[in-house]
Motif scaffolding. Sequence first.
Motif, PDB file in Angstrom:
ATOM      1  N   ALA A  21       0.840  -1.197   0.000  1.00 55.10           N
ATOM      2  CA  ALA A  21       0.000   0.000   0.000  1.00 55.10           C
ATOM      3  C   ALA A  21       0.874   1.246   0.000  1.00 55.10           C
ATOM      4  O   ALA A  21       1.842   1.343   0.759  1.00 55.10           O
ATOM      5  N   ASN A  41       1.167   5.639   2.482  1.00 58.89           N
ATOM      6  CA  ASN A  41       0.587   5.184   3.736  1.00 58.89           C
ATOM      7  C   ASN A  41       1.390   5.784   4.891  1.00 58.89           C
ATOM      8  O   ASN A  41       2.545   5.385   5.065  1.00 58.89           O
ATOM      9  N   VAL A  50      -5.444   5.758  -1.502  1.00 55.36           N
ATOM     10  CA  VAL A  50      -4.302   4.874  -1.332  1.00 55.36           C
ATOM     11  C   VAL A  50      -4.297   3.863  -2.474  1.00 55.36           C
ATOM     12  O   VAL A  50      -5.351   3.385  -2.905  1.00 55.36           O
ATOM     13  N   LEU A  83      -3.398   0.236  -3.675  1.00 55.20           N
ATOM     14  CA  LEU A  83      -3.143  -1.110  -3.175  1.00 55.20           C
ATOM     15  C   LEU A  83      -2.655  -1.959  -4.346  1.00 55.20           C
ATOM     16  O   LEU A  83      -3.401  -2.202  -5.286  1.00 55.20           O
ATOM     17  N   SER A 141      -2.629  -5.524   5.292  1.00 54.49           N
ATOM     18  CA  SER A 141      -1.794  -4.327   5.404  1.00 54.49           C
ATOM     19  C   SER A 141      -2.585  -3.266   6.166  1.00 54.49           C
ATOM     20  O   SER A 141      -3.740  -2.967   5.816  1.00 54.49           O
ATOM     21  N   LEU A 151      -3.689   0.381   7.165  1.00 56.81           N
ATOM     22  CA  LEU A 151      -3.787   1.632   6.424  1.00 56.81           C
ATOM     23  C   LEU A 151      -4.147   2.757   7.387  1.00 56.81           C
ATOM     24  O   LEU A 151      -5.062   2.603   8.207  1.00 56.81           O
TER      25      LEU A 151
END
Length: 433
Positions: free
Chosen positions: A349, A352, A358, A360, A427, A429
């Motif tokens: 990502a 961040n 964002v 990905l 992940s 965020l």
Amino acid sequence: YANNQFVVVSADGIILTSPDGVTWTLWPSGTRFSLSGIIYENNQYLAVGSFGEILTSPDGVTWTSRISVTSRQLNGITYENNQFVVVGTDGIILSSQDGVIWTSRTSGTTGNLSGISYGNNQYVAVGNAIFTSPDGVTWTTRTSGITTWHNGITYGNNQFVVVGPVGTILTSPDGVTWTSRSSGTTTWLNGICHGNNQYIAVGDYGSILTSQDGITWTSRKSGTTENLYRIFYGNNQYIAVGDGGTIIASQDGVSWISRISGTTSYLRGITYGNNQYVVVGDTILTSPDGVSWTSIASGTKDFLYNIAYGNNQFVAVSIYGTILSCIYVGPNTTEKDSNNLPTEITLTASPNPFNPTVNLKVVVPSSVKNQLTLKIYGVSGKILKSWTIQGSGYHNVQWNGKDANGNSLPAGMYLAKLHGGGTVLQSKLLMVK
């Protein structure tokens, strides 16, 4: 199995639960339709079945019927003004901001609707008549001056253009007042688009007409005698599709080249988005350039009638009311790139922390054949947004900090989780505002 119990669904709306797989209890579902599948997500069970039936339950005991899309044939779809709008038989009109939650709208007709476009701050739907709406919710019937069917519609150069049977062509600056134009043909015209400062109409027996202004039309040689149904302009070229797996392409609308589709199926819809063309019909085909085409699985046996791209996803509609949505319908990897793919699935990502978007990045090795699901979770564990990823390669998903209903989410911590291919990756965020 979820929430400490097994739940089984079956024909005639049957729902059974069991804590151990031995003792079973029958519960009323409220439907007589056959139920074919069930999942447990977001702290509830969701069962689906025939004729678009959808049931939800927090405990497997008490079930509530949810409004599905429809079992009617869906013919036309567009994405404009931040929403999808779909039209179909019996005057059906549906709208959705995310391609997931759909709302039925009152069209004012029980006739069939075949196409829809947007321009001049309003939607225009065509079929047995012409209908306009400023918001996709409230619709008004308009008089076109003809009694024949209206097949296709586009908007460009400050006007709407409609095509139909026996060479019908109509133009309107506002969707209200319509003028009949001479096409020079009596062939049925099925589809039309506007791009590169010209209109192009396609029809039966490989018919192609071009016009700079929507008034004066010129017949062109397509190189095929198959019926053509849809045409789209994207990535600096026109592509038309039709019967017998026909795909033809042109950069100027005058000279046309036949492309090998790899199928003899009926093709009915085409769009362009996310750097690729997508064609639907009896199958789904994708192409990065309009030249080389790849067939991919749709997950449905229904005939897909049309497709649109918007809100970072493709949405296809079928003759039985099925609506499919997918953020990716094929790999974003060239053949050369595929030789350099890693051997494991990865999820990254950036940026961040992010505000408001964002990226990905999902890398899928060529050995993975299964479909992957990417989901965004809140701190409570609630699923806020999800995407489907199909095919090996490099996939880039943009999340704009909104949930599946289009609502902006507050700053804070979120979790991106990738499921599939025998792997679960996540992940954290951080959204800042």
